[in-house]
Design a protein around this motif. Structure first.
Motif, PDB file in Angstrom:
ATOM      1  N   LEU A  32     -20.934  12.732 -14.209  1.00  0.00           N
ATOM      2  CA  LEU A  32     -21.420  14.099 -14.031  1.00  0.00           C
ATOM      3  C   LEU A  32     -21.003  14.677 -12.680  1.00  0.00           C
ATOM      4  CD1 LEU A  32     -25.032  13.758 -15.505  1.00  0.00           C
ATOM      5  CD2 LEU A  32     -23.072  14.908 -16.559  1.00  0.00           C
ATOM      6  N   HIS A  33     -20.961  13.833 -11.645  1.00  0.00           N
ATOM      7  CA  HIS A  33     -20.613  14.299 -10.301  1.00  0.00           C
ATOM      8  C   HIS A  33     -19.141  14.080  -9.975  1.00  0.00           C
ATOM      9  CE1 HIS A  33     -25.026  14.140 -10.023  1.00  0.00           C
ATOM     10  NE2 HIS A  33     -24.885  15.064  -9.076  1.00  0.00           N
ATOM     11  N   ARG A  34     -18.353  13.749 -10.990  1.00  0.00           N
ATOM     12  CA  ARG A  34     -16.897  13.660 -10.879  1.00  0.00           C
ATOM     13  C   ARG A  34     -16.458  12.697  -9.770  1.00  0.00           C
ATOM     14  NH1 ARG A  34     -15.322  17.949 -14.157  1.00  0.00           N
ATOM     15  NH2 ARG A  34     -16.933  19.526 -14.425  1.00  0.00           N
ATOM     16  N   ARG A  35     -17.126  11.551  -9.704  1.00  0.00           N
ATOM     17  CA  ARG A  35     -16.766  10.519  -8.738  1.00  0.00           C
ATOM     18  C   ARG A  35     -16.149   9.334  -9.475  1.00  0.00           C
ATOM     19  NH1 ARG A  35     -20.715   7.009  -4.589  1.00  0.00           N
ATOM     20  NH2 ARG A  35     -19.032   5.632  -3.863  1.00  0.00           N
ATOM     21  N   ASP A  36     -14.977   8.896  -9.032  1.00  0.00           N
ATOM     22  CA  ASP A  36     -14.339   7.731  -9.646  1.00  0.00           C
ATOM     23  C   ASP A  36     -15.318   6.560  -9.698  1.00  0.00           C
ATOM     24  OD1 ASP A  36     -12.074   9.233  -9.764  1.00  0.00           O
ATOM     25  OD2 ASP A  36     -10.959   8.126  -8.229  1.00  0.00           O
ATOM     26  N   SER A  37     -15.204   5.763 -10.749  1.00  0.00           N
ATOM     27  CA  SER A  37     -16.154   4.656 -10.892  1.00  0.00           C
ATOM     28  C   SER A  37     -15.571   3.519 -11.708  1.00  0.00           C
ATOM     29  CB  SER A  37     -17.454   5.143 -11.554  1.00  0.00           C
ATOM     30  OG  SER A  37     -17.204   5.566 -12.890  1.00  0.00           O
ATOM     31  N   VAL A  38     -16.134   2.340 -11.502  1.00  0.00           N
ATOM     32  CA  VAL A  38     -15.857   1.160 -12.329  1.00  0.00           C
ATOM     33  C   VAL A  38     -17.203   0.637 -12.805  1.00  0.00           C
ATOM     34  CG1 VAL A  38     -14.943  -1.187 -12.411  1.00  0.00           C
ATOM     35  CG2 VAL A  38     -13.788   0.550 -11.021  1.00  0.00           C
ATOM     36  N   ARG A 183     -12.154  -6.734 -10.711  1.00  0.00           N
ATOM     37  CA  ARG A 183     -12.666  -5.401 -10.360  1.00  0.00           C
ATOM     38  C   ARG A 183     -11.840  -4.783  -9.236  1.00  0.00           C
ATOM     39  NH1 ARG A 183     -17.688  -8.290 -10.874  1.00  0.00           N
ATOM     40  NH2 ARG A 183     -18.080  -8.260  -8.614  1.00  0.00           N
ATOM     41  N   ASP A 184     -11.517  -5.582  -8.229  1.00  0.00           N
ATOM     42  CA  ASP A 184     -10.702  -5.076  -7.116  1.00  0.00           C
ATOM     43  C   ASP A 184      -9.322  -4.657  -7.606  1.00  0.00           C
ATOM     44  OD1 ASP A 184     -12.796  -5.598  -5.400  1.00  0.00           O
ATOM     45  OD2 ASP A 184     -11.979  -7.503  -4.670  1.00  0.00           O
ATOM     46  N   ASP A 185      -8.777  -5.435  -8.531  1.00  0.00           N
ATOM     47  CA  ASP A 185      -7.447  -5.118  -9.052  1.00  0.00           C
ATOM     48  C   ASP A 185      -7.475  -3.838  -9.887  1.00  0.00           C
ATOM     49  OD1 ASP A 185      -4.755  -5.734  -9.077  1.00  0.00           O
ATOM     50  OD2 ASP A 185      -4.871  -6.952 -10.884  1.00  0.00           O
ATOM     51  N   ILE A 186      -8.546  -3.624 -10.646  1.00  0.00           N
ATOM     52  CA  ILE A 186      -8.682  -2.387 -11.426  1.00  0.00           C
ATOM     53  C   ILE A 186      -8.652  -1.171 -10.499  1.00  0.00           C
ATOM     54  CG2 ILE A 186     -10.292  -1.022 -12.827  1.00  0.00           C
ATOM     55  CD1 ILE A 186     -11.188  -3.665 -14.127  1.00  0.00           C
ATOM     56  N   VAL A 187      -9.410  -1.257  -9.406  1.00  0.00           N
ATOM     57  CA  VAL A 187      -9.458  -0.158  -8.433  1.00  0.00           C
ATOM     58  C   VAL A 187      -8.072   0.117  -7.866  1.00  0.00           C
ATOM     59  CG1 VAL A 187     -10.348   0.561  -6.187  1.00  0.00           C
ATOM     60  CG2 VAL A 187     -11.874  -0.536  -7.835  1.00  0.00           C
ATOM     61  N   ALA A 188      -7.371  -0.964  -7.500  1.00  0.00           N
ATOM     62  CA  ALA A 188      -6.046  -0.807  -6.896  1.00  0.00           C
ATOM     63  C   ALA A 188      -5.023  -0.277  -7.891  1.00  0.00           C
ATOM     64  CB  ALA A 188      -5.584  -2.150  -6.321  1.00  0.00           C
ATOM     65  N   GLN A 189      -5.009  -0.830  -9.088  1.00  0.00           N
ATOM     66  CA  GLN A 189      -3.996  -0.446 -10.070  1.00  0.00           C
ATOM     67  C   GLN A 189      -4.187   0.988 -10.572  1.00  0.00           C
ATOM     68  OE1 GLN A 189      -1.346  -2.129 -10.701  1.00  0.00           O
ATOM     69  NE2 GLN A 189      -1.973  -3.916  -9.498  1.00  0.00           N
ATOM     70  N   LEU A 190      -5.425   1.460 -10.652  1.00  0.00           N
ATOM     71  CA  LEU A 190      -5.688   2.836 -11.094  1.00  0.00           C
ATOM     72  C   LEU A 190      -5.669   3.822  -9.931  1.00  0.00           C
ATOM     73  CD1 LEU A 190      -8.553   2.296 -13.725  1.00  0.00           C
ATOM     74  CD2 LEU A 190      -6.176   2.925 -14.173  1.00  0.00           C
ATOM     75  N   ALA A 191      -5.509   3.300  -8.702  1.00  0.00           N
ATOM     76  CA  ALA A 191      -5.484   4.145  -7.500  1.00  0.00           C
ATOM     77  C   ALA A 191      -6.744   5.001  -7.403  1.00  0.00           C
ATOM     78  CB  ALA A 191      -4.233   5.024  -7.488  1.00  0.00           C
ATOM     79  N   ASP A 193     -10.174   6.618  -6.033  1.00  0.00           N
ATOM     80  CA  ASP A 193     -10.523   7.144  -4.713  1.00  0.00           C
ATOM     81  C   ASP A 193     -11.982   6.828  -4.392  1.00  0.00           C
ATOM     82  OD1 ASP A 193     -10.660   8.544  -2.348  1.00  0.00           O
ATOM     83  OD2 ASP A 193     -10.847  10.512  -3.316  1.00  0.00           O
ATOM     84  N   GLN A 194     -12.190   5.842  -3.532  1.00  0.00           N
ATOM     85  CA  GLN A 194     -13.526   5.429  -3.105  1.00  0.00           C
ATOM     86  C   GLN A 194     -14.510   5.387  -4.291  1.00  0.00           C
ATOM     87  OE1 GLN A 194     -14.338   8.329   0.048  1.00  0.00           O
ATOM     88  NE2 GLN A 194     -13.752   6.792   1.576  1.00  0.00           N
ATOM     89  N   PRO A 195     -14.177   4.599  -5.282  1.00  0.00           N
ATOM     90  CA  PRO A 195     -15.008   4.579  -6.493  1.00  0.00           C
ATOM     91  C   PRO A 195     -16.345   3.881  -6.269  1.00  0.00           C
ATOM     92  CG  PRO A 195     -13.416   2.824  -6.594  1.00  0.00           C
ATOM     93  CD  PRO A 195     -13.080   3.615  -5.349  1.00  0.00           C
ATOM     94  N   LYS A 196     -17.304   4.225  -7.082  1.00  0.00           N
ATOM     95  CA  LYS A 196     -18.558   3.487  -7.110  1.00  0.00           C
ATOM     96  C   LYS A 196     -18.391   2.365  -8.130  1.00  0.00           C
ATOM     97  CE  LYS A 196     -23.551   4.021  -7.123  1.00  0.00           C
ATOM     98  NZ  LYS A 196     -24.670   4.989  -7.108  1.00  0.00           N
ATOM     99  N   VAL A 197     -18.648   1.148  -7.699  1.00  0.00           N
ATOM    100  CA  VAL A 197     -18.493  -0.015  -8.581  1.00  0.00           C
ATOM    101  C   VAL A 197     -19.876  -0.474  -9.021  1.00  0.00           C
ATOM    102  CG1 VAL A 197     -17.617  -2.363  -8.811  1.00  0.00           C
ATOM    103  CG2 VAL A 197     -16.357  -0.685  -7.431  1.00  0.00           C
ATOM    104  N   LEU A 198     -20.114  -0.416 -10.310  1.00  0.00           N
ATOM    105  CA  LEU A 198     -21.413  -0.761 -10.875  1.00  0.00           C
ATOM    106  C   LEU A 198     -21.249  -1.999 -11.752  1.00  0.00           C
ATOM    107  CD1 LEU A 198     -22.352   2.871 -11.952  1.00  0.00           C
ATOM    108  CD2 LEU A 198     -23.346   1.629 -10.029  1.00  0.00           C
TER     109      LEU A 198
END
Length: 721
Positions: A32-38, A183-191, A193-198
């Motif tokens: 809803l707040h348009r923040r990258d997330s995993v 999880r770290d690799d997902i963040v890196a490969q998708l580039a 931006d400061q995602p919230k990881v849940l």
């Protein structure tokens, strides 16, 4: 700006749920707040709601990346059944269907579009979507993007371009199985931006885990099926051949079972998968090629007929049971040979079979052979804490595992035997020496003269093999070379001096205790449910699903049907208050279900009923070797089976070979005299390269080819165990 309050109302109106599950609200808030997330939630944890619910609150259309066509179809069918405008774009569509989807996108009426990564990343699709009103991107099965993941797919790597082509949009990744490195690799490969990881809890409390040392695999599998009459189940096998063998056995015994593996045609695979999804068959027997695209909610049991290649695979595959939150059973049948089989399969022509893959095999082996709570072991493997002292949902915590009273002394006997045979033999031979086997090879090697010979005669070879596996998984023994010879580790050498704390268990006695067992969660989930009414509601649901050409669980899942049969609503308003009944479904289905409920609202014979089926009989019209399996299991002779099946004894000998191989039975004494067996084994070197004629001629034809084959097959199985 939309809020989670709006999304919560959507959840109630569309899906009929009053509140989000743990971590769903936080994940929804990111969208809803348009923040990258995993977001990492276990299978059945409700990942799809995390992007579907907020997508209905946002202006525009959410694009969902999904790896499989079948998964897209299930998701879209389920959304449409709830009144949501959703569609997919893939190769199964006709030109007219594709044009209709394009028109919906241009008109702005579509809320969710499902597409495979390959299609999404075409220049034509990317350019088209840049002109559309896209609200966000959701990447399902996101672990596929990581080399560290258990199901890496190269086509996922290109998804990093989304942040470049759509710089103002958030990208949200969803998966069920991801360690911290993944999880770290997902963040890196998708580039991102400061995602919230849940990361949600990896525990599935509604699943009961059981790990059984293989004794008679087919009978162990049949025992599980008997506990779940007329319920949906998945049986995973390591090889295609095992899949075909198991299907034939089950069909010959009257079970509704179909196969699924990569060696089948696309048409046959699709047909069998749809039959299973639509409850037209109860059991699917498959290799790991099956499952990622399955959203079937009412799978009541998952059986692994062999050890999977990692805990990540096991967590995902077993997690296909109980997606509706109801109690389900997961049984893993393993043997020491499984590691050998996987090592060979993974290393043959695969340069990527590295230390990480080997450690994954060792980790799943430790899970199988340990006497530690299964829920705890799985959760802690993914780096989380498990606070319960007793999970109440695994063979260990249910008291089905029998711990040995003096594990140190028992371990010393086993380790001493490994030393006495100069650390040059595998587990099978060591177990035979300890059990006091009279095989010619043991005698020829002089191992019947060792001080450790027969030390564990009363325990038997199978129990000793299990203890060897446990000592190996606990780091006291190691397997070396392609022959899997045993040697002591430093910890093992210290244990010889009683310095160590091994845990040895034996679960064979537990098998009989679980044949009709029901866990506490099972009893609770059926409490107050009118079972006959539930069956009536299931039949009505099946009729609706057939008319709509959708899987039954898309109409309602089993949990909703149980609540209907428990609370027996009498009005449409009450019907709409049942968990899992949204507005659209209440309006569409209330009348038919309420009519069934009204027939007997005051029944008193509610609750658990005895559902143990009568003994199944073999279909005498099915002429294949697997019809003979139940007879061999009963210990019937070749002549008895031949008479029962009206087949030549030569044919029955061939059937026996199939039976022995399938169940990994190394003892041929029920069919070949032990004295003959010892004579054959003493000269088995004559049968080099599989040629039996020199061996046959050595015995001047006194021992037939059939007996020679049986003895050598059992010896081969024994050497691999």
């Amino acid at each position: 700006m939309q809020s989670t309050i709006d999304a919560k109302q959507v959840l109630k109106d569309i899906w009929g749920y009053d509140s989000f599950r743990p971590l769903q609200a936080e994940s929804v808030d990111c969208v809803l707040h348009r923040r990258d997330s995993v977001t990492v939630l276990p299978t059945g944890g409700g990942k799809s709601i995390c992007y579907q619910a907020p997508a209905l609150c946002l202006d525009g259309m959410a694009v969902v990346v999904s790896p499989l066509i079948s998964l897209m179809k299930d998701q879209v069918d389920a959304l449409r059944a709830c009144g949501v405008e959703a569609a997919f774009a893939n190769s199964t569509q006709s030109p007219d269907e594709k044009r209709k989807v394009v028109q919906q996108i241009r008109a702005g009426t579509l809320k969710l579009l499902y597409v495979a990564p390959e299609r999404l990343l075409t220049e034509q699709m990317l350019t088209f979507l840049q002109s559309a009103n896209v609200s966000c991107f959701a990447i399902d099965e996101a672990h596929c993007i990581s080399n560290w993941g258990h199901d890496f797919r190269p086509e996922y790597r290109g998804l990093r371009t989304l942040k470049e082509r759509f710089p103002g949009l958030a990208v949200h990744a969803f998966t069920a199985t991801a360690t911290e490195s993944v999880r770290d690799d997902i963040v890196a490969q998708l580039a991102l931006d400061q995602p919230k990881v849940l990361v949600g809890s990896f525990d599935r409390p509604n699943l009961v885990y059981r790990m059984l040392a293989a004794s008679n695999r087919s009978q162990q599998i049949l025992d599980v099926i008997k506990r779940h009459p007329n319920e949906s189940g998945i049986i995973y096998c390591i090889s295609r051949k095992e899949v075909e063998s198991m299907v034939e056995l089950l069909q010959s015994m009257g079970h509704s079972a179909l196969a699924y593996h990569a060696g089948m045609s696309d048409i046959d695979r699709k047909s069998n998968q749809e039959a299973f999804i639509n409850d037209q068959c109860n059991i699917i027997v498959a290799t790991v090629a099956f499952g990622m695209g399955i959203d079937k909610s009412n799978v009541r049991y998952v059986i692994h007929s062999g050890m999977p290649k990692s805990i990540e695979h096991y967590q995902q595959e077993s997690g296909r049971a109980g997606r509706d939150g109801l109690e389900s059973e997961c049984v893993l049948i393993y043997s020491g040979r499984d590691i050998v089989v996987w090592s060979k399969m993974l290393s043959d022509g695969n340069s990527e079979f590295n230390e990480a893959a080997k450690e994954s095999l060792e980790a799943i082996n430790r899970l199988c052979t340990s006497a530690t709570c299964r829920h705890r072991s799985i959760v802690e493997h993914f780096g989380q804490k498990f606070d319960k002292e007793n999970c109440g949902g695994c063979d260990v915590c249910l008291g089905e595992i029998e711990m040995m009273d003096d594990p140190i002394t028992l371990s010393q006997k086993i380790l001493s035997c490994v030393v006495r045979v100069n650390e040059r033999f595998g587990a099978g031979h060591v177990a035979k020496v300890l059990a006091g086997a009279t095989e010619q090879r043991v005698i020829d090697l002089g191992h019947d003269k060792l001080s450790t010979y027969g030390l564990l005669r009363e325990s038997g070879v199978r129990a000793i093999r299990l203890w060897i596996d446990q000592l190996t998984s606990q780091g006291f023994l190691r397997r070396e070379s392609e022959y899997q010879t045993l040697s002591l580790t430093d910890a093992g050498k210290r244990l010889l001096r009683r310095d160590g704390a091994p845990q040895l268990s034996f679960s064979a006695a537990a098998t009989s205790r679980t044949k009709s067992s029901r866990t506490t969660s099972t009893l609770t989930s059926w409490e107050g449910v009118d079972r006959e009414l539930f069956d009536d509601l299931r039949r009505h649901r099946a009729q609706i699903a057939s008319e709509l050409n959708v899987p039954a669980y898309i109409v309602f899942n089993d949990a909703t049907l149980r609540d209907l049969a428990r609370f027996k609503p009498s009005t449409q308003k009450d019907f709409g208050n049942i968990r899992g009944v949204g507005q659209q479904k209440a309006e569409r289905y209330a009348e038919g279900f309420l009519a069934l409920i009204a027939i007997r609202p005051d029944r008193t014979d509610i609750g658990m009923r005895n559902t143990t089926p009568s003994a199944t009989t073999v279909d005498t019209q099915n002429s294949n070797s697997f019809r003979a399996f139940p007879m061999f299991q009963r210990g019937e002779s070749i002549e008895q089976v031949a008479a029962s099946m009206e087949r030549a004894t030569s044919t029955i000998w061939q059937y026996l070979q199939d039976f022995l191989r399938f169940n990994e039975i190394s003892d041929c004494s029920p069919w070949v005299d032990p004295a003959i067996c010892n004579r054959v084994l003493s000269q088995k070197a004559l049968a080099s390269q599989g040629k039996l004629k020199p061996l046959y001629e050595h015995f001047n034809g006194e021992i037939g080819y059939e007996q020679l084959r049986i003895v050598l097959i059992c010896d081969q199985i024994s050497s691999q165990q």
